[in-house]
Design an enzyme around this catalytic site. Structure first.
Site, PDB file in Angstrom:
ATOM      1  N   ASP A 130      -6.663  -6.532  -3.156  1.00 10.64           N
ATOM      2  CA  ASP A 130      -5.423  -7.020  -3.079  1.00 10.64           C
ATOM      3  C   ASP A 130      -4.462  -7.909  -3.872  1.00 10.64           C
ATOM      4  O   ASP A 130      -5.734  -9.381  -3.488  1.00 10.64           O
ATOM      5  CB  ASP A 130      -4.069  -6.902  -1.700  1.00 10.64           C
ATOM      6  CG  ASP A 130      -4.960  -7.339  -0.740  1.00 10.64           C
ATOM      7  OD1 ASP A 130      -5.611  -7.996  -0.937  1.00 10.64           O
ATOM      8  OD2 ASP A 130      -4.314  -6.467   0.538  1.00 10.64           O
ATOM      9  N   HIS A 175      -9.576  -9.983  -0.697  1.00 12.75           N
ATOM     10  CA  HIS A 175      -7.606 -10.440  -0.783  1.00 12.75           C
ATOM     11  C   HIS A 175      -7.293 -11.638  -1.302  1.00 12.75           C
ATOM     12  O   HIS A 175      -7.699 -12.581  -0.395  1.00 12.75           O
ATOM     13  CB  HIS A 175      -7.952 -10.188   0.792  1.00 12.75           C
ATOM     14  CG  HIS A 175      -7.954  -8.751   1.393  1.00 12.75           C
ATOM     15  ND1 HIS A 175      -7.081  -7.980   1.240  1.00 12.75           N
ATOM     16  CD2 HIS A 175      -9.436  -8.490   2.466  1.00 12.75           C
ATOM     17  CE1 HIS A 175      -7.794  -7.012   1.678  1.00 12.75           C
ATOM     18  NE2 HIS A 175      -9.002  -7.212   2.445  1.00 12.75           N
ATOM     19  N   ASN A 207     -20.029  -6.347   4.197  1.00 12.64           N
ATOM     20  CA  ASN A 207     -18.406  -6.784   3.991  1.00 12.64           C
ATOM     21  C   ASN A 207     -17.948  -7.398   3.392  1.00 12.64           C
ATOM     22  O   ASN A 207     -18.039  -7.493   5.271  1.00 12.64           O
ATOM     23  CB  ASN A 207     -17.953  -5.240   3.423  1.00 12.64           C
ATOM     24  CG  ASN A 207     -16.556  -5.218   2.963  1.00 12.64           C
ATOM     25  OD1 ASN A 207     -16.802  -5.136   1.751  1.00 12.64           O
ATOM     26  ND2 ASN A 207     -15.828  -4.165   4.016  1.00 12.64           N
ATOM     27  N   GLU A 213     -11.665  -4.233  -1.905  1.00 11.84           N
ATOM     28  CA  GLU A 213     -10.268  -4.123  -0.962  1.00 11.84           C
ATOM     29  C   GLU A 213      -9.124  -5.029  -1.797  1.00 11.84           C
ATOM     30  O   GLU A 213      -8.820  -5.840  -0.606  1.00 11.84           O
ATOM     31  CB  GLU A 213     -10.606  -4.610   1.013  1.00 11.84           C
ATOM     32  CG  GLU A 213     -11.563  -4.264   1.451  1.00 11.84           C
ATOM     33  CD  GLU A 213     -11.791  -4.699   2.792  1.00 11.84           C
ATOM     34  OE1 GLU A 213     -10.346  -5.532   3.610  1.00 11.84           O
ATOM     35  OE2 GLU A 213     -12.499  -3.968   3.301  1.00 11.84           O
ATOM     36  N   GLU A 243     -18.295  -8.529   8.069  1.00 15.26           N
ATOM     37  CA  GLU A 243     -17.426  -9.820   8.396  1.00 15.26           C
ATOM     38  C   GLU A 243     -18.484 -10.654   9.027  1.00 15.26           C
ATOM     39  O   GLU A 243     -17.687 -11.028  10.878  1.00 15.26           O
ATOM     40  CB  GLU A 243     -15.855  -9.422   8.998  1.00 15.26           C
ATOM     41  CG  GLU A 243     -14.910  -8.907   7.493  1.00 15.26           C
ATOM     42  CD  GLU A 243     -13.887  -8.848   8.082  1.00 15.26           C
ATOM     43  OE1 GLU A 243     -13.748  -8.944   9.636  1.00 15.26           O
ATOM     44  OE2 GLU A 243     -12.734  -8.367   7.198  1.00 15.26           O
TER      45      GLU A 243
HETATM   46  O1  G3I Z   1      -2.155   3.695  14.895  1.00 15.20           O
HETATM   47  C1  G3I Z   1      -1.636   2.769  15.840  1.00 15.20           C
HETATM   48  C2  G3I Z   1      -0.087   2.716  16.294  1.00 15.20           C
HETATM   49  O2  G3I Z   1      -0.699   4.008  17.297  1.00 15.20           O
HETATM   50  C3  G3I Z   1       0.212   1.987  17.314  1.00 15.20           C
HETATM   51  O3  G3I Z   1       1.716   2.309  18.124  1.00 15.20           O
HETATM   52  C4  G3I Z   1      -0.090   0.152  16.792  1.00 15.20           C
HETATM   53  C5  G3I Z   1       0.352  -0.308  17.727  1.00 15.20           C
HETATM   54  O4  G3I Z   1      -0.084  -1.643  17.471  1.00 15.20           O
HETATM   55  O5  G3I Z   1      -0.869   0.676  16.152  1.00 15.20           O
HETATM   56  C6  G3I Z   1      -1.428   1.410  15.557  1.00 15.20           C
HETATM   57  O6  G3I Z   1      -2.883   0.621  15.575  1.00 15.20           O
HETATM   58  C7  G3I Z   1      -2.744   0.101  14.192  1.00 15.20           C
HETATM   59  C8  G3I Z   1      -3.584   0.467  13.088  1.00 15.20           C
HETATM   60  O7  G3I Z   1      -4.018  -1.210  12.265  1.00 15.20           O
HETATM   61  C9  G3I Z   1      -2.983   1.122  12.029  1.00 15.20           C
HETATM   62  O8  G3I Z   1      -1.684   0.563  12.015  1.00 15.20           O
HETATM   63  C10 G3I Z   1      -3.796  -1.489  14.759  1.00 15.20           C
HETATM   64  O9  G3I Z   1      -2.801  -1.450  15.264  1.00 15.20           O
HETATM   65  C11 G3I Z   1      -3.695  -2.864  13.329  1.00 15.20           C
HETATM   66  O10 G3I Z   1      -4.723  -3.245  14.103  1.00 15.20           O
HETATM   67  C12 G3I Z   1      -4.212  -1.725  12.339  1.00 15.20           C
HETATM   68  O11 G3I Z   1      -4.890  -2.365  11.571  1.00 15.20           O
HETATM   69  C13 G3I Z   1      -5.579  -2.032  10.736  1.00 15.20           C
HETATM   70  C14 G3I Z   1      -6.439  -3.854  11.018  1.00 15.20           C
HETATM   71  O12 G3I Z   1      -7.779  -3.779   9.748  1.00 15.20           O
HETATM   72  C15 G3I Z   1      -7.364  -3.757  11.928  1.00 15.20           C
HETATM   73  O13 G3I Z   1      -8.627  -2.764  11.937  1.00 15.20           O
HETATM   74  C16 G3I Z   1      -5.306  -2.783   8.312  1.00 15.20           C
HETATM   75  O14 G3I Z   1      -4.529  -1.352   9.130  1.00 15.20           O
HETATM   76  C17 G3I Z   1      -6.218  -2.530   7.654  1.00 15.20           C
HETATM   77  O15 G3I Z   1      -5.582  -2.313   6.776  1.00 15.20           O
HETATM   78  C18 G3I Z   1      -7.385  -3.723   8.634  1.00 15.20           C
HETATM   79  O16 G3I Z   1      -8.158  -3.729   7.242  1.00 15.20           O
HETATM   80  C19 G3I Z   1      -9.306  -4.632   7.024  1.00 15.20           C
HETATM   81  C20 G3I Z   1      -9.949  -4.006   7.052  1.00 15.20           C
HETATM   82  O17 G3I Z   1     -10.701  -3.171   7.591  1.00 15.20           O
HETATM   83  C21 G3I Z   1     -11.246  -4.817   7.016  1.00 15.20           C
HETATM   84  N1  G3I Z   1     -11.054  -6.445   5.963  1.00 15.20           N
HETATM   85  C22 G3I Z   1      -9.758  -6.669   6.206  1.00 15.20           C
HETATM   86  C23 G3I Z   1      -8.498  -5.390   6.263  1.00 15.20           C
HETATM   87  C24 G3I Z   1      -7.001  -6.523   6.289  1.00 15.20           C
HETATM   88  O18 G3I Z   1      -7.114  -7.050   7.075  1.00 15.20           O
END
Ligand code: G3I
Length: 358
Positions: free
Chosen positions: A254, A222, A186, A252, A143
């Protein structure tokens, strides 16, 4: 041309050989977090529906891997790799350089260009070195372009401190550490032909002309029922990247439904979009795989993000196959003999790339 011939050979082989086992001609992959591997319903579904590739949804991102400077935590990533190895699956590496999920020790300080370049180098060297060939491809840069009409470089810490060359630097470093592994750019919003995919095309063409070791484009995909490119637009767009000599992957996928619960008509529309995406990738002859951003509607980033279910994935919240799974099955599942040699797609997560010479 060579790629298309290779695909034809694979298809003929699958028809001629004795029918005793089924697998995917191209891997269907899913994104997941390692804690899902503790859930029997989840792992049973991975096996039942023949998932062949896993992408760590978060556990290979910098914020997770290097929470403190020089201190690496590979526990989640390694758990996914060990599971994949034990179950004859491949793992896609996601992602080395991104503007999100950067640890606070990086973002909280001001660095010189030389210092941040060292940090980037050290991260890539350590992570790509640790994973070795346990991953079959890396999303090196994720990105990098923004969503303005110009689709300029996104103003991340990497861009602002190191400058445009951070992308060249990241690919070059990853290639130095592991010269055999496919390296991807990506992004989202680029599977159809549009201003953003034009900008990615221009950037990647320029990178290739400079000799940057980029081998593939990851089309995140997405999508939603209300927002998706036409089948023709997706096919033509992916093809132009393949014509540059690149492989392509849907990384990715969905398809958000928009309301809940979904109607039969909405599920049929969703299935058609899955079919169009898979078909566009496969029609290029250089599609390395189709990954959905999750397995079951029970666990999807969209629920966390939007606060309600979008039912975007191939299995229901109770692990029943949806019409979208039928699209995956119809288009990717082929039959091979049980005594297939190791080099055959039954154990190779990226059949085209290994069987054919790019
Ligand atoms: O694990 C912590 C947890 O300990 C904490 O209590 C909680 C509080 O906010 O956060 C948790 O971490 C989160 C993590 O997902 C696991 O659930 C992060 O805040 C959250 O930002 C994170 O979001 C991920 C996001 O990328 C940012 O990294 C999503 O799961 C994930 O699906 C998403 O994936 C992205 C791809 O990498 C790139 N393309 C878009 C895609 C969707 O946004």
């Amino acid at each position: 041309m060579i790629q298309k011939q290779c695909v034809t050979v694979l298809l003929l082989l699958s028809i001629v050989l004795t029918v005793t086992a089924q697998t995917f001609a191209l891997p269907w992959g899913v994104a997941l977090t390692s804690k899902r591997l503790q859930e029997t319903n989840f792992t049973t579904a991975l096996s039942t529906y023949r998932v062949r590739s896993l992408t760590p949804e978060n556990e290979m991102k910098m914020g997770v891997l290097q929470p403190q400077k020089g201190t690496f935590d590979f526990s989640g990533a390694d758990a996914i790799i060990e599971y994949a190895k034990a179950h004859d699956m491949g793992v896609r590496g996601h992602t080395l350089v991104w503007h999100k999920n950067i640890p606070s020790w990086v973002t909280d300080e001001t660095w010189t260009k030389a210092q941040l370049t060292d940090i980037l180098d050290n991260h890539i060297e350590t992570v790509v070195g640790h994973m070795g060939n346990d991953v079959y491809a890396w999303d090196v840069v994720n990105e990098a372009l923004d969503d303005t009409t110009a689709h300029a470089r996104r103003p991340s810490i990497w861009q602002e401190t190191i400058g445009d060359e951070y992308i060249v630097h990241a690919f070059t470093k990853a290639h130095q550490v592991n010269p055999t592994i496919p390296l991807y750019y990506n992004d989202y919003g680029i599977i159809g032909k549009n201003g953003k995919s034009d900008a990615v095309y221009t950037m990647v063409k320029s990178l290739l002309n400079q000799g940057v070791p980029i081998t593939g484009i990851g089309f995140q995909s997405h999508l939603s029922l209300n927002s998706h490119p036409t089948a023709e637009s997706m096919q033509q767009n992916m093809q132009r990247f393949v014509d540059l000599g690149l492989e392509v992957s849907v990384t990715e996928l969905d398809v958000a439904i928009g309301t809940s619960p979904a109607t039969a008509e909405q599920l049929a529309q969703q299935e058609q979009i899955y079919r169009d995406v898979i078909s566009a990738c496969m029609s290029t002859g250089a599609c390395a795989g189709i990954t959905t951003w999750g397995l079951t509607d029970k666990y999807t980033w969209l629920t966390d993000y939007l606060g309600h279910t979008e039912a975007p994935l191939p299995l229901t919240t109770t692990y029943e196959p949806k019409p979208a799974y039928q699209a995956i099955k119809d288009m990717l599942l082929v039959t091979y003999p049980a005594d297939t040699p190791a080099s055959h797609p039954t154990t190779d997560p990226r059949p085209h790339s290994r069987v054919c010479t790019y």
